[in-house]
Design a protein around this motif. Sequence first.
Motif, short mmCIF file in Angstrom:
data_model
loop_
_atom_site.label_atom_id
_atom_site.label_comp_id
_atom_site.label_asym_id
_atom_site.label_seq_id
_atom_site.Cartn_x
_atom_site.Cartn_y
_atom_site.Cartn_z
N TYR A 117 13.83 -6.23 -0.02
CA TYR A 117 12.97 -5.06 0.09
C TYR A 117 13.37 -3.97 -0.90
CZ TYR A 117 11.42 -6.99 4.57
OH TYR A 117 10.90 -7.79 5.55
N TRP A 118 14.01 -4.36 -1.99
CA TRP A 118 14.54 -3.33 -2.92
C TRP A 118 13.48 -2.33 -3.34
CZ3 TRP A 118 12.70 -2.76 -7.93
CH2 TRP A 118 11.88 -3.81 -8.42
N TRP A 119 12.27 -2.81 -3.60
CA TRP A 119 11.21 -1.92 -4.09
C TRP A 119 10.67 -1.04 -2.98
CZ3 TRP A 119 6.62 -3.16 -1.63
CH2 TRP A 119 6.50 -4.46 -1.11
N TYR A 120 10.67 -1.57 -1.76
CA TYR A 120 10.22 -0.76 -0.62
C TYR A 120 11.22 0.36 -0.35
CZ TYR A 120 8.26 0.15 4.03
OH TYR A 120 7.69 0.74 5.13
N ILE A 121 12.49 0.01 -0.46
CA ILE A 121 13.55 1.00 -0.26
C ILE A 121 13.52 2.06 -1.36
CG2 ILE A 121 16.06 1.31 -0.15
CD1 ILE A 121 16.15 -1.51 1.14
N ASP A 122 13.20 1.65 -2.59
CA ASP A 122 13.09 2.59 -3.72
C ASP A 122 12.18 3.77 -3.40
OD1 ASP A 122 14.83 1.55 -5.56
OD2 ASP A 122 13.30 0.93 -7.00
N LEU A 123 11.12 3.53 -2.62
CA LEU A 123 10.18 4.60 -2.30
C LEU A 123 10.87 5.73 -1.54
CD1 LEU A 123 7.07 2.53 -1.13
CD2 LEU A 123 7.70 3.20 -3.45
N ARG A 124 11.95 5.39 -0.83
CA ARG A 124 12.72 6.41 -0.08
C ARG A 124 13.82 7.01 -0.94
NH1 ARG A 124 9.08 2.96 2.14
NH2 ARG A 124 8.62 3.62 4.26
N ARG A 125 14.10 6.34 -2.05
CA ARG A 125 15.18 6.78 -2.92
C ARG A 125 14.65 7.80 -3.92
NH1 ARG A 125 17.47 1.51 -3.97
NH2 ARG A 125 19.02 1.81 -2.32
N TYR A 126 13.39 7.65 -4.28
CA TYR A 126 12.81 8.49 -5.35
C TYR A 126 11.60 9.26 -4.83
CZ TYR A 126 15.66 5.26 -8.06
OH TYR A 126 16.70 4.51 -8.53
N ALA A 161 0.84 -1.20 0.00
CA ALA A 161 0.00 0.00 0.00
C ALA A 161 0.87 1.26 0.00
CB ALA A 161 -0.94 0.00 1.21
N GLU A 162 2.03 1.19 0.65
CA GLU A 162 2.91 2.36 0.65
C GLU A 162 3.35 2.73 -0.76
OE1 GLU A 162 6.05 2.73 3.67
OE2 GLU A 162 5.07 1.12 4.77
N THR A 163 3.51 1.72 -1.63
CA THR A 163 3.93 2.05 -3.00
C THR A 163 2.84 2.84 -3.72
OG1 THR A 163 3.06 0.06 -4.10
CG2 THR A 163 5.24 -0.12 -3.13
N ALA A 222 6.53 -2.53 -10.79
CA ALA A 222 5.13 -2.46 -10.34
C ALA A 222 4.96 -1.51 -9.16
CB ALA A 222 4.63 -3.85 -9.96
N HIS A 223 6.06 -1.23 -8.45
CA HIS A 223 5.97 -0.31 -7.31
C HIS A 223 5.97 1.13 -7.75
CE1 HIS A 223 10.16 -0.53 -8.31
NE2 HIS A 223 10.56 0.20 -7.29
N LEU A 224 6.43 1.41 -8.97
CA LEU A 224 6.51 2.79 -9.44
C LEU A 224 5.50 3.10 -10.54
CD1 LEU A 224 10.42 3.17 -9.62
CD2 LEU A 224 8.89 3.90 -7.77
N ARG A 225 4.98 2.07 -11.20
CA ARG A 225 4.15 2.35 -12.37
C ARG A 225 2.86 3.13 -12.06
NH1 ARG A 225 1.41 -3.43 -14.49
NH2 ARG A 225 0.35 -3.87 -12.54
N PRO A 226 2.31 3.04 -10.81
CA PRO A 226 1.12 3.90 -10.57
C PRO A 226 1.45 5.39 -10.63
CG PRO A 226 1.82 2.81 -8.54
CD PRO A 226 2.58 2.16 -9.66
N ARG A 227 2.72 5.76 -10.71
CA ARG A 227 3.09 7.17 -10.84
C ARG A 227 3.00 7.64 -12.29
NH1 ARG A 227 8.37 7.90 -6.84
NH2 ARG A 227 7.50 6.75 -5.07
N THR A 228 2.74 6.73 -13.22
CA THR A 228 2.64 7.13 -14.63
C THR A 228 1.19 7.51 -14.96
OG1 THR A 228 2.12 4.90 -15.41
CG2 THR A 228 4.47 5.48 -15.23
N ASN A 229 1.02 8.22 -16.06
CA ASN A 229 -0.32 8.62 -16.49
C ASN A 229 -1.24 7.41 -16.66
OD1 ASN A 229 -0.06 11.39 -16.60
ND2 ASN A 229 0.68 11.41 -18.70
N THR A 230 -0.75 6.41 -17.38
CA THR A 230 -1.61 5.27 -17.71
C THR A 230 -2.05 4.53 -16.45
OG1 THR A 230 -0.47 4.99 -19.81
CG2 THR A 230 -1.75 3.12 -19.01
N PHE A 231 -1.10 4.18 -15.61
CA PHE A 231 -1.47 3.34 -14.47
C PHE A 231 -2.20 4.12 -13.37
CE2 PHE A 231 1.44 0.79 -16.82
CZ PHE A 231 0.82 -0.45 -16.77
N GLY A 232 -1.91 5.41 -13.27
CA GLY A 232 -2.71 6.23 -12.37
C GLY A 232 -4.17 6.21 -12.81
#
Lengths: 464, 464
Positions: free
Chosen positions: A415-424, A214-216, B124-134
């Motif tokens: 947890y690479w993807w969870y950590i990414d949220l803090r990176r970007y 959900a955090e993502t 998949a953790h970042l794609r909701p930030r794009t126009n399409t997936f949002g």
Amino acid sequence: MSTWTSVAEARKESAIGPDVEIRGWVRTRRDSKGGFSFIEVNDGSCFGSLQIVAPGELSNYESEIKRLGAGCSIVAIGRLAASPAKGQATEMQADEIRVLGWADGETYPLQKKRHSFEKLREWAHLRPRTNTFGAVMRVRDSISRSTHDFFHDEGFFYLNTPIITASDCEGAGEMFRVTTLDLDRLAASGKPVNHELDFFDRPAYLTVSGQLNAETYATALGRVYTFGPTFRAENSNTSRHLAEFWMVEPEAAFFDLSDNMALAERYLKRLLRDCLDRCDEDMQFFNQRIQPGILDRLTAVAEAPFRHMTYTDAIEVLEKADAKFEYPVSWGVDLQAEHERYLTEQYVDGPVILTDYPSTIKPFYMRLSDDEKTVAAMDVLVPGVGEIIGGSQREERLDVLTRRMDQAGLNQDDYWWYIDLRRYGTVPHAGFGLGLERVVQYVSGMANIRDVIPFPRTPGNAEF
Amino acid sequence: MSTWTSVAEARKESAIGPDVEIRGWVRTRRDSKGGFSFIEVNDGSCFGSLQIVAPGELSNYESEIKRLGAGCSIVAIGRLAASPAKGQATEMQADEIRVLGWADGETYPLQKKRHSFEKLREWAHLRPRTNTFGAVMRVRDSISRSTHDFFHDEGFFYLNTPIITASDCEGAGEMFRVTTLDLDRLAASGKPVNHELDFFDRPAYLTVSGQLNAETYATALGRVYTFGPTFRAENSNTSRHLAEFWMVEPEAAFFDLSDNMALAERYLKRLLRDCLDRCDEDMQFFNQRIQPGILDRLTAVAEAPFRHMTYTDAIEVLEKADAKFEYPVSWGVDLQAEHERYLTEQYVDGPVILTDYPSTIKPFYMRLSDDEKTVAAMDVLVPGVGEIIGGSQREERLDVLTRRMDQAGLNQDDYWWYIDLRRYGTVPHAGFGLGLERVVQYVSGMANIRDVIPFPRTPGNAEF
């Protein structure tokens, strides 16, 4: 849109008129000396039943109507009139009664005599036909409905986080394994498991929380909430634990701990108010039969501000308390049910939000406070049930998060993807989890959690 | 209730005024020759972004603002004014911009260049930030929300049927096994599995449908619907299949097939209308970028009555069709995707409800018609996606049901509770199942089902 009228509608004066048709199940039949019968019919649309007066002139009066008993299904058509009887606005003078299905009084389990809740669990397919379980399930529905309404009103999007997960990181011992491997063949083989032959090419489990996922989405859509099943393979045979239960987990970007606490309080109050407004008859029943005084208590809770208390202050209260605890209390220990009960039932006498727990007893993702000893955690405790909500502001700082993960012995690669949220584009964010069944218990006063979910799953129990 | 304003709100003229605060993520930054910058900020609350004008006078203009790029998170405070630019009602003249989190332009995956949907599945953790997936996820939310609203408006109660089930009766081969047995130890043992040592004392599985359980509640509360995850352990690597997907299953006492069809039609139309009304920008985007013409098509479907056709008539149409089918057609065969597509895309050019299928290709619980050859089944087919809803009136007659079970080779003991519903106050009833992801595909025009669920589960895929 139906050609017939629900019992809920037919019990209102606005439905009065000729040619009303209702369909439902007989609760009781009482024959009058005057040569007619009173039939109470319920269709589940509300707690109460509609009284139907069946005149002796009906062609099937002797052959069928006088044989009707609890559980039989009928269609009744007639004139809906104001009722002279107390406690009901309307009643039906039947012109026609058609029997759809019989229920043999000798074998139908739900006869007039009251059964224990334990016994009724063996008839989980029939128990929603009883007063108690009908009421519980309507209240459960009301809470679910308010959940969706509330979060949408607050700008949250509904999110489905995965049920099957390959992350076994958080408490693997209590997770159910999900597999397509043939266990019998596996056992006979005597050879090591080749996980690559399993459906997901690796071990997979049932989720214990959707929070990390959900955090993502919170850091993309802003505000999201999940509402789905979660699982614990804990071998606990208690009145407080289920292996499968439903959780609501909001997660909001830019929320800090105080935003989070305010959200939780607004949410709980909305649930209570909606139940009190919408399920009046059901709530009256709980007040009379399940937990006397619950109406007043919930009404009070819905109106007064929640008490806040730090963990540190709570420990002080408990240390000074004039009570004997099985587990001794000192700063740094995890609170036991007896401590939570003392705080919420004796000390506050209402809900209390405890905050700022020691970091050592809370997970790595909770935000470390400036004192470096506590984290921005919050638990909402309520009388009778204990913890109903657990949440926190999340650690948004990359360096602090990875340090906390190292301390917890977690592998950052998992947890690479969870950590990414803090990176970007990291942002402060917060959320919580609410156990639906705990709330239904709190609102209904039902003592056993197995009685507030349609088909409970517990050790040794997956019938139905 | 927040101290800040969402981008969705800030883009409306009603929000115009001083001291507005917004919080979100930078989409783009464009520096003007006049010594100031335009920053597009999105916070996920809607498709569009808010344009922020950052004057060169800001103290951190050179040091921070001119370094902002896609993905950075900021807080911006300033005067919200009517915008002179086309396509936006408002813009912000910033008095202050605070950077919360950076996103390194060298490593942040979501740079300006467009990525393929395949590539985005790896993020998949970042794609909701794009126009399409949002847009997809807001539409998915809208459909979920409408589902709850619609069924409550129609007098249904929300029901949670069990996820873990010991009934493996219906297609065990395609079910996931759930266990707490230690597979490694089991494999090493070389001995037969002792199922009594497993958590539920017997083999347990993930549900493929909540229908049978829902029937128990429909015959108590009248009208219920489930909305939860369901599972298929099918080894299908297609754009139409998921191992974990969400299903909506209404079940209503006293409904016959025509009530059921009318319910399905009202439901689908409600979903479409709400998406068109509520997700205007998202739908415009799909219309421009994903499936040109979709807006007109969905609008038409929301307004016109659905076409009805019996299976028998459909077979006749297919037999006469001027089309080459891979699978030959004759009365009694199950329809393939190619046949469904022909019917809905070529013949009807819109949704069609097929009814009255041969009993031999449908499950035992569907109601046998008087011809003894067909059952009261219905499938709703839509262009581009195929079957979106499958349902039926259920067999309510005890003798017919048990006969059909015997014919299907099912053990009545496994279904004792399901049979009980016909033994005690049986009533006509009906229901259907709708695959949420199929509907999201239909509404958005997205080609691959993996792109309409946050974290898809497919063979070999349980990452995140």
